[in-house]
Design a protein around this motif. Structure first.
Motif, short mmCIF file in Angstrom:
data_model
loop_
_atom_site.label_atom_id
_atom_site.label_comp_id
_atom_site.label_asym_id
_atom_site.label_seq_id
_atom_site.Cartn_x
_atom_site.Cartn_y
_atom_site.Cartn_z
N HIS A 287 3.39 -13.59 4.58
CA HIS A 287 3.45 -12.74 5.83
C HIS A 287 2.05 -12.63 6.16
N ASP A 288 1.35 -12.16 7.39
CA ASP A 288 0.28 -12.06 7.74
C ASP A 288 -0.31 -10.61 7.24
N ARG A 289 0.59 -9.78 6.96
CA ARG A 289 0.11 -8.40 6.67
C ARG A 289 0.78 -8.08 5.35
N MET A 290 0.09 -7.15 4.31
CA MET A 290 0.59 -6.75 3.40
C MET A 290 0.12 -5.28 2.82
N PRO A 291 1.02 -4.55 2.06
CA PRO A 291 0.37 -3.12 1.89
C PRO A 291 -1.05 -3.23 1.30
N LEU A 292 -2.02 -2.14 1.73
CA LEU A 292 -3.02 -2.01 0.99
C LEU A 292 -2.89 -1.32 -0.46
N ILE A 293 -3.14 -2.05 -1.31
CA ILE A 293 -2.75 -1.65 -2.74
C ILE A 293 -4.12 -1.20 -3.38
N LEU A 294 -4.14 -0.04 -4.15
CA LEU A 294 -5.30 0.63 -4.88
C LEU A 294 -4.93 0.57 -6.29
N PRO A 295 -6.05 -0.10 -6.99
CA PRO A 295 -5.95 -0.19 -8.39
C PRO A 295 -6.17 1.47 -9.05
N ARG A 296 -5.91 1.69 -10.10
CA ARG A 296 -5.95 3.09 -10.70
C ARG A 296 -7.36 3.69 -10.30
N GLU A 297 -8.44 2.83 -10.72
CA GLU A 297 -9.79 3.55 -10.70
C GLU A 297 -10.03 3.75 -9.21
N ARG A 298 -9.41 3.45 -8.26
CA ARG A 298 -9.48 4.05 -6.81
C ARG A 298 -8.89 5.20 -6.41
N TRP A 299 -7.82 5.54 -7.34
CA TRP A 299 -7.06 6.69 -6.91
C TRP A 299 -7.65 7.88 -6.71
N PRO A 300 -8.67 8.29 -7.58
CA PRO A 300 -9.27 9.67 -7.20
C PRO A 300 -10.10 9.71 -5.95
N GLN A 301 -10.68 8.53 -5.69
CA GLN A 301 -11.61 8.61 -4.39
C GLN A 301 -10.60 8.48 -3.20
N TRP A 302 -9.56 7.85 -3.41
CA TRP A 302 -8.53 7.83 -2.21
C TRP A 302 -7.77 9.38 -2.01
N LEU A 303 -7.42 9.88 -3.05
CA LEU A 303 -6.96 11.32 -2.90
C LEU A 303 -7.80 12.20 -2.72
N ALA A 304 -9.08 11.84 -2.84
CA ALA A 304 -9.90 13.29 -2.64
C ALA A 304 -10.23 13.60 -1.00
N GLY A 305 -9.87 12.91 -0.07
CA GLY A 305 -10.25 12.87 1.24
C GLY A 305 -11.83 12.61 1.48
N GLY A 306 -11.99 12.59 2.87
CA GLY A 306 -13.38 12.42 3.40
C GLY A 306 -13.70 10.79 2.73
N GLY A 307 -14.93 10.51 2.70
CA GLY A 307 -15.37 9.44 2.08
C GLY A 307 -15.81 8.37 3.20
N ASP A 308 -16.16 6.98 2.86
CA ASP A 308 -16.66 6.11 3.58
C ASP A 308 -15.48 5.16 4.03
N ALA A 309 -15.09 5.11 5.05
CA ALA A 309 -13.84 4.26 5.55
C ALA A 309 -13.95 2.96 4.98
N PRO A 310 -14.89 1.87 5.33
CA PRO A 310 -14.68 0.64 4.78
C PRO A 310 -14.78 0.49 3.29
N ALA A 311 -15.52 1.55 2.48
CA ALA A 311 -15.13 1.33 1.18
C ALA A 311 -13.92 1.76 0.75
N LEU A 312 -13.20 2.62 1.40
CA LEU A 312 -11.89 3.20 1.11
C LEU A 312 -10.83 2.13 1.25
N LEU A 313 -11.08 1.24 2.21
CA LEU A 313 -10.09 0.32 2.64
C LEU A 313 -10.39 -1.15 2.18
#
Length: 229
Positions: free
Chosen positions: A158-184
């Motif tokens: 398929h040409d799309r897939m879920p954005l999957i986050l490894p464990r080390e990225r969980w805190p930054q993702w849940l924190a809110g705010g942040g730099d969109a390109p890095a988060l994505l």
């Protein structure tokens, strides 16, 4: 992402895996989650001063929607536009979550028929889909799963897939705010290689079917039987 996934771990297991306090009754295991189903998610809670394991309806309902059925069309948010979309931007900035999963389903057309595939970690570890949530009219918790362009072998399905986050990225993702390109940022090549693409039974296409048998290899069927799917 075609709108189906599996999430079968218990409430106790998810609480442990995500270091989260359970605050709602878990919906129970499902091998065939469909749009508008109740699903577990992990989010931050000021009241509990940390991560909580909650239950939401899959399909984010925007605050201005008159009917919660609008969420059925909003199960996914594209990573390319989530930060600017009227429906999703506010949640992306302030209400991000993790959506636990075992794997997800995609379908590939083969002539007049479709073949079902299950994409899941080779080591059976838990997946954390990047998600966003909101509360519709202070009574209904809803969520969407972010999708991104598929890469590597997964793009052949398929040409799309879920954005999957490894464990080390969980805190930054849940924190809110942040730099969109890095988060994505998408998965690394090594993380992509850890995902198995497995052919499974075509009856996963029916939302009324559920159970671990859906993850087994397909049995030989006639062309007529397959086109019914």
């Amino acid at each position: 992402m075609c709108g189906r996934y599996a999430t079968t771990r218990s409430e106790a297991d998810l609480s442990l895996l995500f270091d989260a306090t359970s605050v709602a009754e878990a919906p129970g295991p499902s091998w065939n989650v469909a749009p508008t189903d109740p699903v577990p998610l992990v989010r931050m809670s000021q009241r509990h001063d940390g991560r909580v394991l909650d239950t939401a309806r899959w399909g984010l309902v925007p605050p201005w929607a008159d009917d919660p059925r609008a969420g059925a069309r909003m199960i996914n948010a594209r990573a390319e536009t989530v930060a600017t979309s009227r429906a999703f931007a506010s949640s992306f900035q302030r209400r991000r979550c993790l959506v636990p999963a075992d794997g997800w389903f995609e379908w590939v057309r083969d002539g007049r028929s479709k073949r079902a595939f299950y994409l899941t970690p080779r080591d059976s570890s838990v997946l954390a889909f990047a998600g966003i949530w909101t509360m519709w009219r202070e009574q209904l918790l809803t969520c969407s799963v972010l999708t991104t362009a598929a890469l590597g072998e997964l793009a052949e399905v398929h040409d799309r897939m879920p954005l999957i986050l490894p464990r080390e990225r969980w805190p930054q993702w849940l924190a809110g705010g942040g730099d969109a390109p890095a988060l994505l940022e998408p998965m690394s090549p090594a993380e992509l290689a850890a995902i198995e693409v497995r052919p499974v039974r075509p009856d996963v296409g029916n939302v009324r079917n559920n159970g671990p048998h859906l993850l087994t290899a397909p049995e030989p069927v006639t062309a007529a039987e397959v086109t019914l799917f």
